[in-house]
Design an enzyme around this catalytic site. Sequence first.
Site, PDB file in Angstrom:
ATOM      1  N   LYS A   1      -3.773  -1.650  15.481  1.00 14.09           N
ATOM      2  CA  LYS A   1      -3.319  -0.875  16.640  1.00 14.09           C
ATOM      3  C   LYS A   1      -4.446  -0.721  17.632  1.00 14.09           C
ATOM      4  O   LYS A   1      -5.602  -0.601  17.255  1.00 14.09           O
ATOM      5  CB  LYS A   1      -2.947   0.533  16.186  1.00 14.09           C
ATOM      6  CG  LYS A   1      -1.568   0.665  15.661  1.00 14.09           C
ATOM      7  CD  LYS A   1      -1.109   2.107  15.776  1.00 14.09           C
ATOM      8  CE  LYS A   1       0.237   2.259  15.121  1.00 14.09           C
ATOM      9  NZ  LYS A   1       0.160   2.277  13.670  1.00 14.09           N
TER      10      LYS A   1
ATOM     11  N   LYS B   1      -5.274  10.626   1.040  1.00 12.13           N
ATOM     12  CA  LYS B   1      -5.514   9.219   1.320  1.00 12.13           C
ATOM     13  C   LYS B   1      -6.565   8.725   0.345  1.00 12.13           C
ATOM     14  O   LYS B   1      -7.584   9.378   0.162  1.00 12.13           O
ATOM     15  CB  LYS B   1      -6.107   9.084   2.724  1.00 12.13           C
ATOM     16  CG  LYS B   1      -5.171   8.549   3.769  1.00 12.13           C
ATOM     17  CD  LYS B   1      -5.815   8.657   5.139  1.00 12.13           C
ATOM     18  CE  LYS B   1      -6.598   7.440   5.539  1.00 12.13           C
ATOM     19  NZ  LYS B   1      -7.122   7.551   6.923  1.00 12.13           N
TER      20      LYS B   1
ATOM     21  N   GLU C   1       0.830  -1.221   0.000  1.00 15.75           N
ATOM     22  CA  GLU C   1       0.000   0.000   0.000  1.00 15.75           C
ATOM     23  C   GLU C   1       0.859   1.264   0.000  1.00 15.75           C
ATOM     24  O   GLU C   1       2.071   1.208   0.221  1.00 15.75           O
ATOM     25  CB  GLU C   1      -0.947   0.007   1.202  1.00 15.75           C
ATOM     26  CG  GLU C   1      -0.222  -0.022   2.538  1.00 15.75           C
ATOM     27  CD  GLU C   1      -0.990   0.671   3.657  1.00 15.75           C
ATOM     28  OE1 GLU C   1      -1.470   1.802   3.460  1.00 15.75           O
ATOM     29  OE2 GLU C   1      -1.074   0.083   4.752  1.00 15.75           O
TER      30      GLU C   1
ATOM     31  N   SER D   1     -13.481   1.671   9.818  1.00 20.24           N
ATOM     32  CA  SER D   1     -12.658   1.813   8.608  1.00 20.24           C
ATOM     33  C   SER D   1     -13.241   1.033   7.444  1.00 20.24           C
ATOM     34  O   SER D   1     -13.714  -0.106   7.608  1.00 20.24           O
ATOM     35  CB  SER D   1     -11.243   1.308   8.894  1.00 20.24           C
ATOM     36  OG  SER D   1     -10.492   1.297   7.699  1.00 20.24           O
ATOM     37  N   ALA D   2     -13.159   1.631   6.258  1.00 21.11           N
ATOM     38  CA  ALA D   2     -13.576   0.932   5.033  1.00 21.11           C
ATOM     39  C   ALA D   2     -12.705  -0.296   4.770  1.00 21.11           C
ATOM     40  O   ALA D   2     -13.081  -1.162   3.978  1.00 21.11           O
ATOM     41  CB  ALA D   2     -13.516   1.886   3.841  1.00 21.11           C
ATOM     42  N   ASP D   3     -11.572  -0.390   5.458  1.00 19.02           N
ATOM     43  CA  ASP D   3     -10.715  -1.579   5.297  1.00 19.02           C
ATOM     44  C   ASP D   3     -11.486  -2.854   5.630  1.00 19.02           C
ATOM     45  O   ASP D   3     -11.310  -3.887   4.983  1.00 19.02           O
ATOM     46  CB  ASP D   3      -9.497  -1.514   6.244  1.00 19.02           C
ATOM     47  CG  ASP D   3      -8.510  -0.412   5.877  1.00 19.02           C
ATOM     48  OD1 ASP D   3      -8.715   0.269   4.856  1.00 19.02           O
ATOM     49  OD2 ASP D   3      -7.541  -0.245   6.644  1.00 19.02           O
TER      50      ASP D   3
ATOM     51  N   ASP E   1     -17.480   5.419  13.358  1.00 15.40           N
ATOM     52  CA  ASP E   1     -16.215   5.368  12.616  1.00 15.40           C
ATOM     53  C   ASP E   1     -15.695   3.933  12.526  1.00 15.40           C
ATOM     54  O   ASP E   1     -15.058   3.416  13.438  1.00 15.40           O
ATOM     55  CB  ASP E   1     -15.181   6.289  13.283  1.00 15.40           C
ATOM     56  CG  ASP E   1     -13.967   6.504  12.396  1.00 15.40           C
ATOM     57  OD1 ASP E   1     -13.840   5.799  11.371  1.00 15.40           O
ATOM     58  OD2 ASP E   1     -13.140   7.374  12.730  1.00 15.40           O
TER      59      ASP E   1
ATOM     60  N   VAL F   1      -5.420   0.478   2.891  1.00 10.52           N
ATOM     61  CA  VAL F   1      -5.620  -0.970   2.764  1.00 10.52           C
ATOM     62  C   VAL F   1      -6.824  -1.231   1.862  1.00 10.52           C
ATOM     63  O   VAL F   1      -6.761  -2.048   0.936  1.00 10.52           O
ATOM     64  CB  VAL F   1      -5.807  -1.621   4.156  1.00 10.52           C
ATOM     65  CG1 VAL F   1      -6.291  -3.064   4.026  1.00 10.52           C
ATOM     66  CG2 VAL F   1      -4.499  -1.564   4.940  1.00 10.52           C
TER      67      VAL F   1
HETATM   68  N1  PSU Z   1      -2.872   1.556  10.739  1.00  9.90           N
HETATM   69  C1  PSU Z   1      -1.539   1.595  10.926  1.00  9.90           C
HETATM   70  N2  PSU Z   1      -0.761   2.205  10.000  1.00  9.90           N
HETATM   71  C2  PSU Z   1      -1.293   2.760   8.870  1.00  9.90           C
HETATM   72  C3  PSU Z   1      -2.700   2.686   8.674  1.00  9.90           C
HETATM   73  C4  PSU Z   1      -3.439   2.082   9.628  1.00  9.90           C
HETATM   74  O1  PSU Z   1      -1.063   1.116  11.928  1.00  9.90           O
HETATM   75  O2  PSU Z   1      -0.542   3.326   8.066  1.00  9.90           O
HETATM   76  C5  PSU Z   1      -3.298   3.264   7.430  1.00  9.90           C
HETATM   77  C6  PSU Z   1      -3.620   2.154   6.418  1.00  9.90           C
HETATM   78  O3  PSU Z   1      -3.376   2.638   5.112  1.00  9.90           O
HETATM   79  C7  PSU Z   1      -5.098   1.924   6.615  1.00  9.90           C
HETATM   80  C8  PSU Z   1      -5.588   3.311   6.918  1.00  9.90           C
HETATM   81  O4  PSU Z   1      -5.746   1.364   5.495  1.00  9.90           O
HETATM   82  O5  PSU Z   1      -4.553   3.877   7.724  1.00  9.90           O
HETATM   83  C9  PSU Z   1      -6.915   3.293   7.643  1.00  9.90           C
HETATM   84  O6  PSU Z   1      -7.448   4.577   7.682  1.00  9.90           O
HETATM   85  P1  PSU Z   1      -8.969   4.801   8.184  1.00  9.90           P
HETATM   86  O7  PSU Z   1      -8.958   4.474   9.641  1.00  9.90           O
HETATM   87  O8  PSU Z   1      -9.243   6.257   7.889  1.00  9.90           O
HETATM   88  O9  PSU Z   1      -9.821   3.874   7.378  1.00  9.90           O
HETATM   89 MN    MN Z   2     -12.695   6.410   9.583  1.00  5.59          MN
END
Ligand code: PSU
Ligand code: MN
Length: 314
Positions: free
Chosen positions: A159, A86, A25, A140-142, A138, A106
């Site tokens: 994390k 992002k 990524e 994540s879309a992941d 909230d 991701v």
């Molecule tokens: N968690 C980490 N390191 C990162 C990310 C998440 O420990 O770099 C990054 C990844 O690219 C992940 C994104 O897909 O943050 C998630 O962001 P969000 O919570 O806005 O979906």
């Molecule tokens: Mn989010």
Amino acid sequence: MRPHLRFTDEVKEALDAGRPVIALESTIISHGFPYPANVECARECVRIAREEGVVPATIAVIGGQMAVGLSEAEVERLGSNRDTPKASRRDLPILMARGSDGATTVAGTMAVAAMAGISLFATGGIGGVHRGAERSFDISADLEEIARTSLAVVSSGAKSVLDLALTLEFLETRGVPVLGYQTDAFPGFYTRDSGLPVDARFDTPDEVARVLQTKWEMGLQGGVLVTNPIPEEYALDPVQIEEIIERAIAEARETGVRGKAITPFLLARIHELTGGASEAANKALVWSNVRLASRIAVALALRVRTRQIGGRQQ
Ligand code: PSU
Ligand code: MN
């Protein structure tokens, strides 16, 4: 090949020949580490994959094109420009139509890697259900992407800025197998054991490849989360890191950081507050995940090839 995708020759040749390829990524480059540590980390990821006999395909939006494989200059460009947006699934068509750059998360990386025909993806930690999500919504879309897209993601868990128990509940609901590589515990990114269990433990790359092959040959769509704990010597003290995470979350609340800015804000604050220890840990776990994803990719390619040669019986 899909329209709008741009391949490097190295990646295209490997995919055409059925040789193992792993996706990497780019949010981790633009937002995961400070410059120039981010560029050095990305360069080492690519080196490790090649050392394992695998072609690395770093994914990003470059000048409006969906790039599968980046040049060194492009990695430098993403790493030195902290303003690169992002790019999650929802952002891809917007950034591409505008002709801009984007650092794929991701979710964004998975969506594109699957279009390209890649089956393995190595990262540090995935996004998940945030603490307090029952109020903020909230998530994540992941997680949604892992549920829908047929790719194996190798990460060191997530994390504990997130609510890990709710993250695992979400993955269970959406039918995502969560595997532990040489562990029974879901790793907590900086720590090897979050106190929560994985669904199943496997001890070799080939055993993991067998789960992937079985799932996808059956036509069960969607991803698999392979978790690989941080190397022992880099693991951080769980009590100390929890204090720092709580402080970073409180600061995010006080300053009113919202939406997609939250994760980069927390990552940057944790790196500052641990005085570099978390950066070393983060790099070590990413590299270890690249090595494992590469070995699983090799094992999977061998299995697929053997199956093709031997016909469908076995
Ligand atoms: N968690 C980490 N390191 C990162 C990310 C998440 O420990 O770099 C990054 C990844 O690219 C992940 C994104 O897909 O943050 C998630 O962001 P969000 O919570 O806005 O979906
Ligand atoms: Mn989010």
